[in-house]
Motif scaffolding. Structure first.
Motif, mmCIF file in Angstrom:
data_model
loop_
_atom_site.group_PDB
_atom_site.id
_atom_site.type_symbol
_atom_site.label_atom_id
_atom_site.label_comp_id
_atom_site.label_asym_id
_atom_site.label_seq_id
_atom_site.Cartn_x
_atom_site.Cartn_y
_atom_site.Cartn_z
ATOM 1 N N VAL A 16 0.402 -1.064 -0.477
ATOM 2 C CA VAL A 16 0.330 -0.301 -0.054
ATOM 3 C C VAL A 16 1.079 1.339 0.049
ATOM 4 O O VAL A 16 0.444 2.249 -0.585
ATOM 5 N N VAL A 79 -3.227 -3.459 -4.107
ATOM 6 C CA VAL A 79 -4.191 -1.286 -3.490
ATOM 7 C C VAL A 79 -5.492 -1.759 -3.921
ATOM 8 O O VAL A 79 -7.009 -1.827 -2.847
ATOM 9 N N MET A 80 -5.639 -2.075 -4.959
ATOM 10 C CA MET A 80 -7.697 -2.301 -4.987
ATOM 11 C C MET A 80 -8.529 -2.648 -4.793
ATOM 12 O O MET A 80 -9.413 -3.081 -4.516
ATOM 13 N N THR A 82 -7.873 -4.639 -2.095
ATOM 14 C CA THR A 82 -8.132 -3.960 -0.694
ATOM 15 C C THR A 82 -8.707 -2.929 -0.753
ATOM 16 O O THR A 82 -9.663 -2.888 0.692
ATOM 17 N N ARG A 83 -8.872 -2.114 -1.313
ATOM 18 C CA ARG A 83 -9.837 -0.842 -1.000
ATOM 19 C C ARG A 83 -10.955 -1.542 -1.278
ATOM 20 O O ARG A 83 -12.408 -0.236 -0.844
ATOM 21 N N SER A 86 -13.043 -3.224 1.626
ATOM 22 C CA SER A 86 -12.709 -2.055 2.501
ATOM 23 C C SER A 86 -13.865 -1.099 2.373
ATOM 24 O O SER A 86 -14.087 -0.152 3.033
ATOM 25 N N ARG A 88 -13.184 1.213 0.093
ATOM 26 C CA ARG A 88 -13.113 2.592 0.247
ATOM 27 C C ARG A 88 -12.284 2.853 -1.559
ATOM 28 O O ARG A 88 -11.329 3.304 -1.651
ATOM 29 N N ALA A 89 -13.511 2.014 -2.701
ATOM 30 C CA ALA A 89 -12.501 2.218 -3.707
ATOM 31 C C ALA A 89 -13.220 3.961 -4.294
ATOM 32 O O ALA A 89 -14.016 3.709 -3.673
#
Length: 419
Positions: A16, A79-80, A82-83, A86, A88-89
């Protein structure tokens, strides 16, 4: 692009931390601080072509600000994911067609996080044969501007100094490698330290040696009637290793990054590199005065037998959970206008899906597209993302001497069976 047979590049806090990288903020507002302003966030792996159209969109929708975040491709997927998990994309995000990696349409669409574009003007215009690569269950969940090719990007000045012409056959390629090496330059710069790059030479070889030989190879693999080990993939990997044994690659390909490989070609330390068309932009950025071209990688013994890799390009999906969903969908409709798609392709070094327009740089590939002598990027039609990951590892291990061709093919077969 798809071949006639279907008618139809990877979570930890350390990763990240590499997310970058580059912010392109259009407009003065960093959020909805101005009355009536809407800010759309867009997560991509490169922004050049998109940024120009995003700026143009302000004329269509003055109340919209678009913020583009660029993340290096090898970090982007982790990263994406994970987003997305969560919540938070971004409002729009890069998605790959098919099923080749963890941010491909077939991997992401089942999570219910991509808006359905099927009933938009763009969605209705997508050829039926392309739909399976742009979503699941026949629904379109990805805007794509066109198609991408894998080819040999080369430094014209280096070729001239060495007295080398563009090779059209495998024998001519090997002879060119010998002559370039004698001239004191690396014939082919290979950036295998960047994982996704490690697959590309095989992707340039497989259309001719695996898919031309068996146009229904993907169907046969999926049905269990053949394997990588029994297919033309054996010849593709054999030729990949042969190039290494002939000294066509620079020293330590696995220790060379994509950026270093591009710099070698841009600065004349290497004659060529096998990459996707958009890498042309990077070469010119490194050497604005350089003369660069691209040609279909000459995998065949006879020029008339050559097939090339041309896959549907990555594009944008719309976050179905975005609080700005209507505005995000309207932006996609703007991008999908024919004149905007043509502009995007010209700047991004893509071709239109039918080869009718796109970057002039890619003109050497147009005859192959129009004649149906193309094959999708192989991973787009594989049943899982594990196969691509294993193929990348095999490609690196073959050059390191840690694996045999037989062993590498068995590993790919095991990964393919994990569906």
């Amino acid at each position: 692009m798809w071949h006639r047979r279907t008618k139809a590049v990877f979570g930890s806090t350390a990763v990240v931390g590499v997310m970058v990288a580059l912010w392109v903020a259009l407009g003065q507002s960093s959020g909805a601080h101005e009355r009536g302003t809407v800010t759309l966030t867009v997560g991509v792996t490169r922004s050049t072509a998109l940024a120009g159209l995003a700026e143009e969109y302000r004329r269509v929708a003055p109340h919209v600000r678009i913020r583009i975040t660029t993340t290096p491709i090898d970090a982007y997927q982790t990263v994406m994911r994970t987003r997305l998990a969560s919540g938070r994309a971004p409002d729009l995000l890069t998605i790959w067609p098919g099923n080749g990696n963890s941010m491909s349409a077939a991997q992401i669409a089942p999570l219910g996080v991509l808006a359905d574009l099927s009933d938009t003007a763009y969605g209705r215009s997508v050829p039926a044969a392309a739909r399976p690569l742009l979503g699941t269950d026949g629904r379109v969940r990805l805007w794509t501007p066109g198609s991408n090719v894998v080819g040999a990007l080369y430094n014209r000045a280096v070729f001239r100094r060495a007295g080398v012409t563009v090779p059209r056959t495998w024998g001519e390629l090997l002879a060119a490698c010998d002559r370039l090496r004698q001239a004191g330059v690396a014939p082919i710069a290979v950036g295998n330290q960047t994982p996704w790059v490690a697959q590309l030479i095989d992707y340039a070889l497989a259309p001719t040696h695996a898919y031309a030989r068996d146009p229904h190879l993907d169907r046969e693999l999926r049905a269990g009637r053949t394997t990588f080990a029994r297919s033309g993939w054996r010849e593709a990997l054999t030729r990949y290793v042969e190039l290494s044994r002939r000294g066509c690659y620079q020293a330590d390909p696995n220790g060379t990054s994509l950026e270093r490989a591009e710099a070698m070609v841009a600065r004349g330390e290497a004659a060529m590199t096998v990459l996707v068309g958009p890498a042309h932009t990077s070469l010119h950025a490194l050497n604005p005065e350089g003369e660069f071209g691209i040609f279909p990688f000459p995998a065949a013994d006879r020029a008339e037998d050559l097939r090339v890799a041309a896959g549907i390009a990555s594009g944008l999906g719309v976050n179905a959970r975005s609080p700005r969903l209507p505005e995000a969908l309207r932006f996609v409709e703007f991008l999908a206008r024919p004149e905007n798609t043509r502009r995007f392709n010209a700047e991004a070094q893509n071709l239109a899906l039918d080869g009718s327009s796109g970057a002039a740089f890619l003109e050497p590939f147009v005859p192959y597209v129009r004649a149906g002598r193309t094959v999708p990027f192989p991973d787009q039609l594989w049943p899982n993302a594990d196969t691509q990951r294993e193929h990348i590892a095999v490609a690196q291990d073959l050059l390191a001497g840690r694996e045999t061709i037989d062993g590498g093919l068995r590993r790919m077969d095991r990964a393919y069976a994990l569906r």
